[in-house]
Motif scaffolding. Sequence first.
Motif, PDB file in Angstrom:
ATOM      1  N   ASP A 153       0.874  -1.170   0.000  1.00 26.15           N
ATOM      2  CA  ASP A 153       0.000   0.000   0.000  1.00 26.15           C
ATOM      3  C   ASP A 153       0.919   1.230   0.000  1.00 26.15           C
ATOM      4  O   ASP A 153       1.480   1.611   1.027  1.00 26.15           O
ATOM      5  CB  ASP A 153      -0.870  -0.019   1.252  1.00 26.15           C
ATOM      6  N   SER A 154       1.047   1.867  -1.152  1.00 26.49           N
ATOM      7  CA  SER A 154       2.021   2.957  -1.307  1.00 26.49           C
ATOM      8  C   SER A 154       1.678   4.194  -0.482  1.00 26.49           C
ATOM      9  O   SER A 154       2.543   5.046  -0.258  1.00 26.49           O
ATOM     10  CB  SER A 154       2.133   3.348  -2.781  1.00 26.49           C
ATOM     11  N   ARG A 155       0.455   4.309   0.002  1.00 28.41           N
ATOM     12  CA  ARG A 155       0.051   5.497   0.764  1.00 28.41           C
ATOM     13  C   ARG A 155       0.842   5.647   2.057  1.00 28.41           C
ATOM     14  O   ARG A 155       1.006   6.765   2.571  1.00 28.41           O
ATOM     15  CB  ARG A 155      -1.441   5.440   1.073  1.00 28.41           C
ATOM     16  N   PHE A 156       1.373   4.530   2.583  1.00 29.46           N
ATOM     17  CA  PHE A 156       2.070   4.609   3.869  1.00 29.46           C
ATOM     18  C   PHE A 156       3.292   5.522   3.782  1.00 29.46           C
ATOM     19  O   PHE A 156       3.661   6.164   4.768  1.00 29.46           O
ATOM     20  CB  PHE A 156       2.472   3.216   4.349  1.00 29.46           C
ATOM     21  N   ARG A 157       3.942   5.583   2.614  1.00 28.89           N
ATOM     22  CA  ARG A 157       5.167   6.385   2.503  1.00 28.89           C
ATOM     23  C   ARG A 157       4.880   7.857   2.777  1.00 28.89           C
ATOM     24  O   ARG A 157       5.623   8.534   3.496  1.00 28.89           O
ATOM     25  CB  ARG A 157       5.792   6.205   1.125  1.00 28.89           C
ATOM     26  N   ARG A 158       3.812   8.359   2.206  1.00 30.16           N
ATOM     27  CA  ARG A 158       3.463   9.770   2.382  1.00 30.16           C
ATOM     28  C   ARG A 158       3.021  10.041   3.822  1.00 30.16           C
ATOM     29  O   ARG A 158       3.455  11.018   4.458  1.00 30.16           O
ATOM     30  CB  ARG A 158       2.344  10.151   1.407  1.00 30.16           C
ATOM     31  N   VAL A 159       2.166   9.194   4.353  1.00 31.57           N
ATOM     32  CA  VAL A 159       1.619   9.401   5.694  1.00 31.57           C
ATOM     33  C   VAL A 159       2.697   9.278   6.764  1.00 31.57           C
ATOM     34  O   VAL A 159       2.875  10.171   7.601  1.00 31.57           O
ATOM     35  CB  VAL A 159       0.489   8.380   5.968  1.00 31.57           C
ATOM     36  N   VAL A 160       3.436   8.176   6.737  1.00 33.10           N
ATOM     37  CA  VAL A 160       4.443   7.927   7.764  1.00 33.10           C
ATOM     38  C   VAL A 160       5.656   8.835   7.579  1.00 33.10           C
ATOM     39  O   VAL A 160       6.234   9.331   8.551  1.00 33.10           O
ATOM     40  CB  VAL A 160       4.872   6.442   7.746  1.00 33.10           C
ATOM     41  N   GLY A 161       6.028   9.097   6.322  1.00 33.53           N
ATOM     42  CA  GLY A 161       7.161   9.983   6.055  1.00 33.53           C
ATOM     43  C   GLY A 161       6.931  11.367   6.604  1.00 33.53           C
ATOM     44  O   GLY A 161       7.831  11.987   7.195  1.00 33.53           O
ATOM     45  N   SER A 162       5.695  11.872   6.440  1.00 26.19           N
ATOM     46  CA  SER A 162       5.358  13.207   6.927  1.00 26.19           C
ATOM     47  C   SER A 162       5.317  13.253   8.450  1.00 26.19           C
ATOM     48  O   SER A 162       5.833  14.187   9.072  1.00 26.19           O
ATOM     49  CB  SER A 162       4.005  13.632   6.353  1.00 26.19           C
ATOM     50  N   LYS A 163       4.729  12.243   9.057  1.00 28.01           N
ATOM     51  CA  LYS A 163       4.552  12.241  10.513  1.00 28.01           C
ATOM     52  C   LYS A 163       5.871  12.077  11.253  1.00 28.01           C
ATOM     53  O   LYS A 163       6.075  12.666  12.323  1.00 28.01           O
ATOM     54  CB  LYS A 163       3.596  11.115  10.908  1.00 28.01           C
TER      55      LYS A 163
END
Length: 321
Positions: free
Chosen positions: A209-219
């Motif tokens: 699930d590629s969305r994790f990179r944006r969410v976790v990277g930002s947080k």
Amino acid sequence: MISGTTINSYVSADSNKSINSQIKKFKQQTTDDATIATKKSISKLGNNSLNYFIPTQARKIKGNSIQDPGSDANFVTKVNYSARNNPQNRINLPKGYSIALLKKAAQKNSWKNTKLQIKIGRIGLQGLAMNSFTPSKRDLSRIVNLNHVTQAQNVELNNFTLSLINPIIKKLGGIQYLSSYNAVKAAQNVADVYSQDNWNNTGSKVGHDSRFRRVVGSKFNIKDVAEENYTDNPALGLTEIKLKNRDVSMAALKHAIYNSVALQLFEDGPSYWGHATALMNLDIHKKYQPNYFGTSFDKFGGLHFFMIPHNKKVNVDFKPF
């Protein structure tokens, strides 16, 4: 008056009954359709079995006519169903398994070298045959809810993962992982994204699930490339969205970690040995070393190994244990 001997016998029988019940549940949570690895089964491997441990392209087959076994591999590590008080689970390396061979097998266009792929594939299968997992009696009775895994449980699971991986890296002459509370939290956030997206590795929601990179990277202020090894675990019986009960024993989760590490190290040919190189801390550039490691489970039993680049920005929040 009840004698001491009678009381002890009663307690012992009751305890054995409880352990047997827990083992039965553990078997249900660790049994799948895979074939247990044995030296006998390995010796009988023929050309029709090559796709289970070398890249499909190495067999010169047009299209993807052979199913990538993925987590439904034909060979898995053995399980010792006789629980112990304090089992020392380790993963031993087969003769010939090395970082140099792993890098060679994983490099670009190496799938064309059929002899090389068969060589490392058979070495890997020996690795599966020589290792086994034993649950602890205590872990059999400890229940984890995959909807609400605590930080303490995640830290314990992560420490167990690194107790398997770091000794192997050290033996092979590589760079061992560090860990920290924030690294474990970041890994859990990866799993949370999968849970929120109902990503149970079926239908259209397969792979990462590629969305994790944006969410976790930002947080977590992870600006550089981070690696994630993901394994769905059908053996846990938790991959169905409609299944409401997400309770599983700590023993079953540690078995899932043990088996996933072994499969990613020893039977990763269909994935071009990418999981193995990532797990051995070979994919992230040396300037970021040593890297941080986090382990987590999503609500479907999907297992996530999260490797985080070590740098000055991240280092502030990712102080080691």
